[in-house]
Design a protein around this motif. Structure first.
Motif, mmCIF file in Angstrom:
data_model
loop_
_atom_site.group_PDB
_atom_site.id
_atom_site.type_symbol
_atom_site.label_atom_id
_atom_site.label_comp_id
_atom_site.label_asym_id
_atom_site.label_seq_id
_atom_site.Cartn_x
_atom_site.Cartn_y
_atom_site.Cartn_z
ATOM 1 N N ALA A 50 6.247 31.451 6.284
ATOM 2 C CA ALA A 50 6.310 32.220 5.234
ATOM 3 C C ALA A 50 6.548 31.962 4.054
ATOM 4 O O ALA A 50 6.887 30.637 3.952
ATOM 5 N N GLU A 51 6.543 32.646 3.535
ATOM 6 C CA GLU A 51 6.425 32.199 1.538
ATOM 7 C C GLU A 51 6.578 33.008 0.901
ATOM 8 O O GLU A 51 6.433 34.216 1.051
ATOM 9 N N LYS A 52 7.512 33.139 -0.614
ATOM 10 C CA LYS A 52 8.369 34.039 -1.128
ATOM 11 C C LYS A 52 7.419 34.211 -2.182
ATOM 12 O O LYS A 52 6.754 32.679 -2.639
ATOM 13 N N TYR A 53 7.034 35.067 -3.275
ATOM 14 C CA TYR A 53 6.630 34.828 -4.613
ATOM 15 C C TYR A 53 7.166 35.474 -5.227
ATOM 16 O O TYR A 53 7.088 36.887 -5.379
ATOM 17 N N ILE A 54 8.722 34.781 -6.179
ATOM 18 C CA ILE A 54 9.394 35.876 -7.107
ATOM 19 C C ILE A 54 8.997 35.591 -8.356
ATOM 20 O O ILE A 54 9.043 34.529 -9.243
ATOM 21 N N GLU A 107 -2.687 40.354 -13.065
ATOM 22 C CA GLU A 107 -3.153 38.567 -12.551
ATOM 23 C C GLU A 107 -3.143 38.018 -12.198
ATOM 24 O O GLU A 107 -2.906 37.059 -11.296
ATOM 25 N N LEU A 108 -1.629 38.369 -12.065
ATOM 26 C CA LEU A 108 -0.978 37.398 -11.823
ATOM 27 C C LEU A 108 -0.853 37.463 -9.628
ATOM 28 O O LEU A 108 -0.650 35.835 -9.064
ATOM 29 N N VAL A 109 -0.620 38.563 -9.739
ATOM 30 C CA VAL A 109 -0.431 39.055 -7.978
ATOM 31 C C VAL A 109 -1.851 38.522 -7.691
ATOM 32 O O VAL A 109 -1.878 38.629 -6.347
ATOM 33 N N LEU A 110 -3.184 39.210 -8.145
ATOM 34 C CA LEU A 110 -4.552 38.572 -7.656
ATOM 35 C C LEU A 110 -4.500 37.704 -7.816
ATOM 36 O O LEU A 110 -5.243 36.385 -6.714
ATOM 37 N N GLY A 115 9.640 44.367 -12.388
ATOM 38 C CA GLY A 115 10.391 45.352 -11.655
ATOM 39 C C GLY A 115 9.921 45.807 -10.123
ATOM 40 O O GLY A 115 9.024 44.798 -9.987
ATOM 41 N N HIS A 116 9.787 46.985 -9.908
ATOM 42 C CA HIS A 116 9.011 47.472 -8.131
ATOM 43 C C HIS A 116 7.394 46.865 -8.539
ATOM 44 O O HIS A 116 7.275 47.450 -7.144
ATOM 45 N N THR A 117 6.866 47.107 -9.338
ATOM 46 C CA THR A 117 5.157 46.913 -9.418
ATOM 47 C C THR A 117 5.096 45.931 -9.511
ATOM 48 O O THR A 117 4.102 46.549 -10.108
ATOM 49 N N PRO A 118 4.837 44.763 -9.392
ATOM 50 C CA PRO A 118 4.117 43.346 -9.372
ATOM 51 C C PRO A 118 2.586 43.307 -10.370
ATOM 52 O O PRO A 118 1.835 43.518 -10.665
ATOM 53 N N ALA A 176 -1.773 36.239 -4.304
ATOM 54 C CA ALA A 176 -2.986 36.459 -2.805
ATOM 55 C C ALA A 176 -4.254 35.645 -2.073
ATOM 56 O O ALA A 176 -4.488 35.911 -1.213
ATOM 57 N N THR A 177 -5.020 36.052 -3.712
ATOM 58 C CA THR A 177 -5.844 35.111 -3.353
ATOM 59 C C THR A 177 -6.160 33.925 -2.959
ATOM 60 O O THR A 177 -6.712 33.640 -1.855
ATOM 61 N N ALA A 178 -5.451 33.306 -2.990
ATOM 62 C CA ALA A 178 -5.137 31.702 -2.806
ATOM 63 C C ALA A 178 -4.554 31.442 -0.872
ATOM 64 O O ALA A 178 -4.895 30.960 0.053
#
Length: 256
Positions: free
Chosen positions: A224-228, A242-245, A233-236, A248-250
């Motif tokens: 498990a890993e976290k990405y803070i 672009e950061l979430v993509l 807010g609530h909808t990254p 998540a892709t990696a």
């Protein structure tokens, strides 16, 4: 992407399934408590292309283009029941290598599904999910209820949910603020999650503290890993897509 209604044990759900990558997993997108297939916008398509995975998106019962809920009254374990229905849905669609990407309620449903049906889940991305009720969560719900009464929020939601808006809004707000929901907690399930987990959360999430993240990633049995993400807010996936993509892709490439 062509959508259609399918019947899963008497519940009629709207789905969109895009399957261009033969032999690759399907990313299953689970929307939040006011969400829908449409509200994901182009995020599923972008993640699909970047990660070279298929996509499966659906409206939960009572949302979007799925059939209405019969009542706004929900049992305390409604998200556990949603996970059971998701398993039935994935069985119906012959998806047994799912990568679950869930936001908010959808993130919680993703965690529960991974715990109860580990043989079906290849990996989990939980964005702003909840494993217990916090004061900040309830404040967020009350603030949303105030916005519903005083702004054009009902009209904006109607664009996506049609005449189902009032029932689905009550189902969310009245369930979370009931006295008997205050003790809802799914920490007991976390040890059963063996699939790799990525927990994404905005540092300024108005619906949950970082305790949700820490107590999740320290209790699952798999990696498990976290990405803070600071100042988010609530909808990254909408605020900094672009950061979430990228993250998540990696994660998907590493675990598929």
């Amino acid at each position: 992407m062509e959508g259609r209604i399918i019947d899963v044990k008497g519940k009629k759900l709207y789905i969109e399934h895009n399957n261009p990558f033969e032999g690759r997993p399907a990313i299953v997108f689970l929307h939040d408590s006011l969400g829908s297939v449409q509200l994901w916008r182009d995020f599923p398509a972008k993640l699909s292309e970047a990660a070279q995975c298929n996509t499966f998106v659906y409206d939960r019962l009572g949302y979007g283009k799925s059939y209405p809920m019969l009542t706004h009254e929900r049992p305390v374990n409604y998200m556990e029941l949603e996970a059971d229905l998701l398993n039935d849905l994935l069985t119906e669609m012959n998806i047994d290598n799912a990568i679950l990407f869930g936001h908010s309620d959808g993130g919680t449903i993703a965690l529960i599904t991974a715990a109860k049906y580990p043989e079906r889940v290849k990996a989990v991305i939980c964005e702003a999910g909840h494993i217990f009720v916090e004061d900040v969560t309830l404040k967020g719900v009350y603030d949303a209820w105030e916005a519903y009464k005083t702004t054009n929020l009902p009209e904006r939601l109607q664009k996506y949910h049609g005449d189902k808006v009032e029932i689905l809004f009550k189902a969310w707000t009245e369930t979370w603020t009931r006295d008997d929901y205050r003790t809802w907690n799914i920490e007991y399930l976390l040890k059963d999650i063996t699939a790799p987990l990525l927990f994404i959360q905005g540092e300024a999430d108005e619906y949950g503290t970082l305790d949700q993240v820490e107590k999740t990633i320290t209790q699952v049995s798999g990696s498990a890993e976290k990405y803070i993400i600071p100042h988010i807010g609530h909808t990254p996936h909408k605020e900094v897509p672009e950061l979430v993509l990228e993250k998540a892709t990696a994660f998907i490439r590493e675990n598929s």
